[in-house]
Design a protein around this motif. Structure first.
Motif, PDB file in Angstrom:
ATOM      1  N   THR A   1       0.844  -1.197   0.000  1.00 33.82           N
ATOM      2  CA  THR A   1       0.000   0.000   0.000  1.00 33.82           C
ATOM      3  C   THR A   1       0.881   1.249   0.000  1.00 33.82           C
TER       4      THR A   1
ATOM      5  N   SER B   1       2.091   5.097  -2.298  1.00 32.65           N
ATOM      6  CA  SER B   1       2.306   5.617  -3.650  1.00 32.65           C
ATOM      7  C   SER B   1       3.320   4.774  -4.435  1.00 32.65           C
ATOM      8  N   THR B   2       4.336   4.231  -3.765  1.00 36.85           N
ATOM      9  CA  THR B   2       5.325   3.404  -4.473  1.00 36.85           C
ATOM     10  C   THR B   2       4.696   2.056  -4.848  1.00 36.85           C
TER      11      THR B   2
ATOM     12  N   GLY C   1       6.083  -0.758  -0.195  1.00 33.55           N
ATOM     13  CA  GLY C   1       6.915   0.406   0.097  1.00 33.55           C
ATOM     14  C   GLY C   1       7.318   0.415   1.562  1.00 33.55           C
ATOM     15  N   ALA C   2       8.002   1.469   1.974  1.00 35.27           N
ATOM     16  CA  ALA C   2       8.370   1.638   3.388  1.00 35.27           C
ATOM     17  C   ALA C   2       8.567   3.125   3.659  1.00 35.27           C
ATOM     18  N   ASP C   3       8.448   3.484   4.914  1.00 36.56           N
ATOM     19  CA  ASP C   3       8.708   4.871   5.304  1.00 36.56           C
ATOM     20  C   ASP C   3      10.173   5.085   5.641  1.00 36.56           C
TER      21      ASP C   3
ATOM     22  N   LYS D   1       7.073   1.112   8.828  1.00 41.74           N
ATOM     23  CA  LYS D   1       5.969   1.146   7.872  1.00 41.74           C
ATOM     24  C   LYS D   1       4.696   1.623   8.573  1.00 41.74           C
ATOM     25  N   GLY D   2       3.714   1.991   7.752  1.00 38.74           N
ATOM     26  CA  GLY D   2       2.423   2.391   8.314  1.00 38.74           C
ATOM     27  C   GLY D   2       2.068   3.845   8.069  1.00 38.74           C
ATOM     28  N   GLY D   3       2.933   4.534   7.298  1.00 35.31           N
ATOM     29  CA  GLY D   3       2.624   5.926   6.973  1.00 35.31           C
ATOM     30  C   GLY D   3       1.270   6.059   6.288  1.00 35.31           C
ATOM     31  N   GLY D   4       0.897   5.012   5.565  1.00 33.84           N
ATOM     32  CA  GLY D   4      -0.404   5.017   4.883  1.00 33.84           C
ATOM     33  C   GLY D   4      -1.496   4.371   5.718  1.00 33.84           C
ATOM     34  N   GLY D   5      -1.149   3.949   6.932  1.00 33.97           N
ATOM     35  CA  GLY D   5      -2.155   3.399   7.846  1.00 33.97           C
ATOM     36  C   GLY D   5      -2.521   1.945   7.598  1.00 33.97           C
ATOM     37  N   ALA D   6      -1.706   1.236   6.794  1.00 33.49           N
ATOM     38  CA  ALA D   6      -2.071  -0.147   6.455  1.00 33.49           C
ATOM     39  C   ALA D   6      -1.119  -1.165   7.086  1.00 33.49           C
TER      40      ALA D   6
ATOM     41  N   GLU E   1      -0.349  -5.165   6.126  1.00 38.80           N
ATOM     42  CA  GLU E   1       0.963  -5.270   5.463  1.00 38.80           C
ATOM     43  C   GLU E   1       1.868  -6.259   6.199  1.00 38.80           C
TER      44      GLU E   1
ATOM     45  N   LYS F   1      14.400   7.215   1.635  1.00 42.88           N
ATOM     46  CA  LYS F   1      13.857   6.379   2.711  1.00 42.88           C
ATOM     47  C   LYS F   1      14.955   5.664   3.513  1.00 42.88           C
TER      48      LYS F   1
HETATM   49  C1  5RP Z   1       1.536   2.215   4.112  1.00 39.83           C
HETATM   50  C2  5RP Z   1       3.008   2.066   4.105  1.00 39.83           C
HETATM   51  C3  5RP Z   1       3.730   2.557   2.903  1.00 39.83           C
HETATM   52  O1  5RP Z   1       4.433   1.517   2.341  1.00 39.83           O
HETATM   53  C4  5RP Z   1       4.679   3.645   3.310  1.00 39.83           C
HETATM   54  O2  5RP Z   1       3.934   4.663   3.980  1.00 39.83           O
HETATM   55  C5  5RP Z   1       5.397   4.249   2.105  1.00 39.83           C
HETATM   56  O3  5RP Z   1       4.493   4.950   1.317  1.00 39.83           O
HETATM   57  P1  5RP Z   1       4.927   5.676  -0.012  1.00 39.83           P
HETATM   58  O4  5RP Z   1       5.330   4.624  -0.988  1.00 39.83           O
HETATM   59  O5  5RP Z   1       3.691   6.427  -0.436  1.00 39.83           O
HETATM   60  O6  5RP Z   1       6.066   6.615   0.317  1.00 39.83           O
HETATM   61  O7  5RP Z   1       3.620   1.556   5.003  1.00 39.83           O
HETATM   62  O8  5RP Z   1       0.981   1.804   5.341  1.00 39.83           O
END
Ligand code: 5RP
Length: 260
Positions: free
Chosen positions: A33, A35-36, A90-92, A102-107, A111, A129
């Motif tokens: 989950t 954008s990447t 992806g990862a933060d 991880k979890g910037g997108g709340g998933a 995940e 990152k």
């Molecule tokens: C969502 C995540 C994403 O993988 C993480 O936030 C990276 O997001 P992006 O690819 O948009 O930078 O952990 O829960």
């Protein structure tokens, strides 16, 4: 259309495109989950449509499930798949050991469940990152709504004895209301600054009643594919101890860049 992409989006795209090369016919693939990961889903959708790639995807969020269906990937549940060949997400943040925030997108919950149920996890990321120490990005933890303020207080109290710099936790908001995860929970973002012992912190946080899961992924990720805005891609394999580099050309196709 690619000319309109920012360098960061180009970096995310090339990382996703390179990682898509690891997907083979017949695989059950965990779909991350963010954008990447959305680029990855689009790349796989194109491979399904143009090359006849046959895969089944297990999405890690409702938004990824929607995109996967939209681009023609067969979507199944984790219970139908039981076990996966590969998860790409992806990862933060990631460090030299491929420990992740991880979890910037709340998933993070889905995940982590999906990545853990996979033979292999590949992280796709732009170079920004990579960190020496995890913790600059606020660490998300998923908590149940019941008594979340008590849980927050317990978390902050617990952090006093942990090897971290900051201890403040904030409830993630969606405008005026608390953010709600796909599982109906809340997210607390922990502003730690620097995490000294990520393994210990991950275990201790999960002992707190009310905490469902934390965004630290330790010993889960096998490879990272790092993209750069000029098309360079670096792949690091933590198990093999290898690093490889190459460059991808941006090829515009209607499918990949539609609606972006
Ligand atoms: C969502 C995540 C994403 O993988 C993480 O936030 C990276 O997001 P992006 O690819 O948009 O930078 O952990 O829960």
């Amino acid at each position: 259309m690619t000319g309109e992409l920012s360098p960061i989006d180009k970096a995310k795209f090339v990382a996703a495109k390179r990682a898509a090369d690891f997907v083979e016919d017949g695989m059950r693939v965990g779909l991350g989950t963010g954008s990447t990961a959305a680029w990855l889903v689009r790349c796989l959708g194109e491979m399904v449509e143009q090359d006849g790639l046959k895969i089944r995807g297990v999405p890690t969020s409702t938004r990824t499930a929607e995109l996967a269906r939209e681009v023609g990937i067969e979507v199944i549940s984790l219970d139908e798949a039981r076990w996966l060949d590969l998860t790409i997400d992806g990862a933060d943040e990631f460090d030299a050991n491929l420990s992740l925030v991880k979890g910037g997108g709340g998933a993070l919950l889905q995940e982590k469940i999906v990545a853990t149920a996979s033979d292999q996890m590949i992280v796709i990321a732009d170079a920004a990152k990579e960190v020496e120490h995890l913790g600059s990005f606020p660490l998300p933890i998923e908590v149940i709504p019941f008594g979340w303020q008590t849980t927050q207080a317990l978390v902050e109290e617990t952090l006093v004895s942990m090897d971290v710099m900051g201890r403040q936790a904030s409830l993630r908001m969606n405008g005026e209301i608390p953010f709600i995860t796909d599982e109906g929970n809340h997210i607390l973002d922990l502003h730690l600054g620097r995490i000294g012992n990520a393994r210990q912190l991950a275990m201790v946080l999960n002992q707190i009643p009310g905490v469902v899961e934390n965004g630290l992924f330790i010993d889960i990720c096998d490879k990272v594919v790092i993209g750069y805005g000029d098309g360079r891609v670096e792949t690091r394999d933590i198990n093999e101890g290898t690093v490889s580099e190459d460059r991808l050309d941006f090829v515009e196709t209607d499918n990949l860049f539609r609606d972006i």
